[in-house]
Design a protein around this motif. Sequence first.
Motif, short mmCIF file in Angstrom:
data_model
loop_
_atom_site.label_atom_id
_atom_site.label_comp_id
_atom_site.label_asym_id
_atom_site.label_seq_id
_atom_site.Cartn_x
_atom_site.Cartn_y
_atom_site.Cartn_z
N VAL A 62 -9.26 11.44 -9.47
CA VAL A 62 -8.15 11.52 -10.43
C VAL A 62 -7.72 10.10 -10.82
CG1 VAL A 62 -7.31 13.70 -9.47
CG2 VAL A 62 -6.40 11.54 -8.60
N ALA A 63 -7.00 10.02 -11.93
CA ALA A 63 -6.46 8.74 -12.40
C ALA A 63 -4.98 8.92 -12.70
CB ALA A 63 -7.21 8.27 -13.65
N PHE A 64 -4.22 7.85 -12.54
CA PHE A 64 -2.78 7.87 -12.82
C PHE A 64 -2.47 6.91 -13.95
CE2 PHE A 64 -2.93 8.96 -8.23
CZ PHE A 64 -2.31 10.20 -8.29
N LYS A 121 0.83 -1.22 0.00
CA LYS A 121 0.00 0.00 0.00
C LYS A 121 0.86 1.27 0.00
CE LYS A 121 -4.18 -1.90 2.13
NZ LYS A 121 -5.15 -1.79 3.23
N PHE A 122 0.50 2.17 -0.91
CA PHE A 122 1.15 3.48 -1.01
C PHE A 122 0.16 4.54 -0.57
CE2 PHE A 122 1.93 7.40 -3.38
CZ PHE A 122 3.26 7.65 -3.10
N GLN A 128 1.99 -4.27 -8.24
CA GLN A 128 2.44 -4.62 -6.88
C GLN A 128 1.95 -3.64 -5.82
OE1 GLN A 128 6.63 -5.60 -6.52
NE2 GLN A 128 6.81 -5.85 -8.74
N TRP A 129 1.49 -2.45 -6.26
CA TRP A 129 1.12 -1.42 -5.29
C TRP A 129 -0.31 -0.97 -5.50
CZ3 TRP A 129 4.24 0.53 -1.39
CH2 TRP A 129 5.59 0.14 -1.43
N ASP A 130 -1.04 -0.84 -4.40
CA ASP A 130 -2.31 -0.13 -4.38
C ASP A 130 -2.04 1.30 -3.93
OD1 ASP A 130 -4.10 -2.12 -5.20
OD2 ASP A 130 -4.24 -2.96 -3.18
N LEU A 131 -2.66 2.27 -4.60
CA LEU A 131 -2.46 3.66 -4.24
C LEU A 131 -3.67 4.16 -3.46
CD1 LEU A 131 -1.04 5.15 -7.59
CD2 LEU A 131 0.11 3.78 -5.84
N LEU A 132 -3.41 4.81 -2.34
CA LEU A 132 -4.46 5.39 -1.49
C LEU A 132 -4.24 6.89 -1.38
CD1 LEU A 132 -4.27 2.87 1.52
CD2 LEU A 132 -5.62 2.64 -0.57
N LEU A 133 -5.27 7.67 -1.64
CA LEU A 133 -5.22 9.11 -1.42
C LEU A 133 -6.02 9.39 -0.15
CD1 LEU A 133 -4.10 9.01 -4.26
CD2 LEU A 133 -5.58 10.92 -4.88
N VAL A 134 -5.34 9.89 0.87
CA VAL A 134 -5.95 10.03 2.19
C VAL A 134 -5.98 11.51 2.57
CG1 VAL A 134 -5.86 9.30 4.61
CG2 VAL A 134 -4.98 7.78 2.81
N GLY A 135 -7.17 12.03 2.82
CA GLY A 135 -7.26 13.44 3.19
C GLY A 135 -8.67 13.95 3.13
N LYS A 136 -8.86 15.05 2.41
CA LYS A 136 -10.15 15.74 2.43
C LYS A 136 -10.33 16.49 1.12
CE LYS A 136 -12.62 18.93 5.55
NZ LYS A 136 -12.44 19.80 6.74
N GLY A 195 -4.94 5.22 -16.68
CA GLY A 195 -6.32 5.18 -16.20
C GLY A 195 -6.52 4.54 -14.86
N TYR A 196 -5.44 4.29 -14.10
CA TYR A 196 -5.60 3.69 -12.77
C TYR A 196 -6.25 4.69 -11.83
CZ TYR A 196 -4.40 1.83 -8.16
OH TYR A 196 -4.45 1.37 -6.87
N VAL A 197 -7.34 4.30 -11.18
CA VAL A 197 -8.05 5.18 -10.25
C VAL A 197 -7.73 4.73 -8.82
CG1 VAL A 197 -10.29 6.03 -9.46
CG2 VAL A 197 -9.90 5.58 -11.91
N PRO A 198 -7.07 5.58 -8.04
CA PRO A 198 -6.72 5.19 -6.65
C PRO A 198 -7.93 5.23 -5.74
CG PRO A 198 -6.11 7.47 -7.04
CD PRO A 198 -6.62 6.95 -8.36
N GLU A 199 -7.80 4.58 -4.61
CA GLU A 199 -8.86 4.65 -3.59
C GLU A 199 -8.73 5.97 -2.84
OE1 GLU A 199 -10.30 2.26 0.47
OE2 GLU A 199 -8.77 1.39 -0.84
#
Length: 447
Positions: free
Chosen positions: A322-324, A275-276, A309-317, A327-331
């Motif tokens: 967005v997509a990286f 997890k990132f 190998q990595w799941d991307l997490l955007l943590v905040g408010k 077209g990968y869409v993070p959680e």
Amino acid sequence: MAFWSEHGTAAAMRLIRAKIGDAIAGRPIFNKMALDDFGDESHSTDIAFGRDDHALAASKVVRTRFLTSQPLETFLIPNALPRVSLVTDSIGRESLFGGVGTALLLAAQLANRMNASLRIVTRTEAPSASNAAQILGAYGIQLKHEVQFAFAPMALDGATQSAGAAGLDIHPDETFITTSWWTTAATLASVPPASIIYLLQEDERMFYPFGDDRVHCERILNNQDIRFVVNTRLLYDHLIASGLDNLKHNGSWFEPAFPKTLFYERQRVSGGKKKFFFYARPNNLRNLFYVGLDIIERAVNEGILDLEQWDLLLVGKHIPNVAFGNGYVPERCEGLDWEAYADLVGTVDLGLCLMYTPHPSYPPLDLAASGAVVVTNKFANKQDLSNYSRNIICAELNTEAALDALRAGVALAEDKETRARNFAANGLGADWTQSFEPILELLTTAR
């Protein structure tokens, strides 16, 4: 409806109450100055002028522009049990992370040390007793006396501050802990300066460009008569080096703590992706949300972060969708309560947390305290945070340096032995009582 949608139910209800109060008092319901925005760090409102060229009183223009620093309405009561009053914007669910949580812990421990009651005073949202209880419970703090709550909203459009309420009762033996320059300004106008302790957790001048806001902030930071408690030695040293000599004689500092009952490495799913974590707060400019997005995009495209190998997490408010890469869409993780946040942090392998100020900020330390590797940026005297943990990597604020740091971060996150060895050697405190002890001793013996 637009105001409701943008500012939320609590702010809409306050506006409605103020308008009803205006109607009852015979004041105009719709006048020429309107509340426009309370951003995440805003203390002020923008002003919308009418079209009829009607002149507005200068005092009213200034008062409305700096609404949150308007004096607290108070009335004096006779001596009672000593009391510590914490003055803050909100203790809402999304406000309790980091600085506000620390303020609550300090206020509770000071109240216990002084054999005083604790009162929590909020200004932008009515206080939630359950939220306060959750924080105190998570850190195992039991108050000696009752906790009280008070809501002291700001005046809207020149209305009386609390729409008919009598204001805050205060008594001579009362200590106030303020949590920002604007809550300090509001309190300073209503109580003796010697009763105020300003918990300073950032160089708040850096919230603003050079202008009115910064000047108002700097005036409070230069105050010679109130006491300052600064979160981290790093920030304390920076503030003095940047000209705030008053902190040499009326300021002190502490280092935050990360109890092992809350911050620890959680069990991973066998065979799952790593997890990132990206600290994503686009409305808090110092968190450099867009710089971070650009770094992550490059890291994905260059294979530094392999999405196999990595799941991307955007943590905040207020995180946009967005997509990286291709077209990968993070959680997106928003609105977590305290324990859910700690549970999440305990599963992270690598974080990117940017902070364009001298303070390390909490997320890098939360992650390091939970066994993760973190990449953050250098700034001023913040050049190396290995005293907290060797799993924190500091990089210069340019994309190539940040990408190199992420490469090193990925390698360290995957090197389980070195990562665990660094984690075991962490220099982070784990006990708030120990962290606050010198401060509590100083504040209580100086009274």
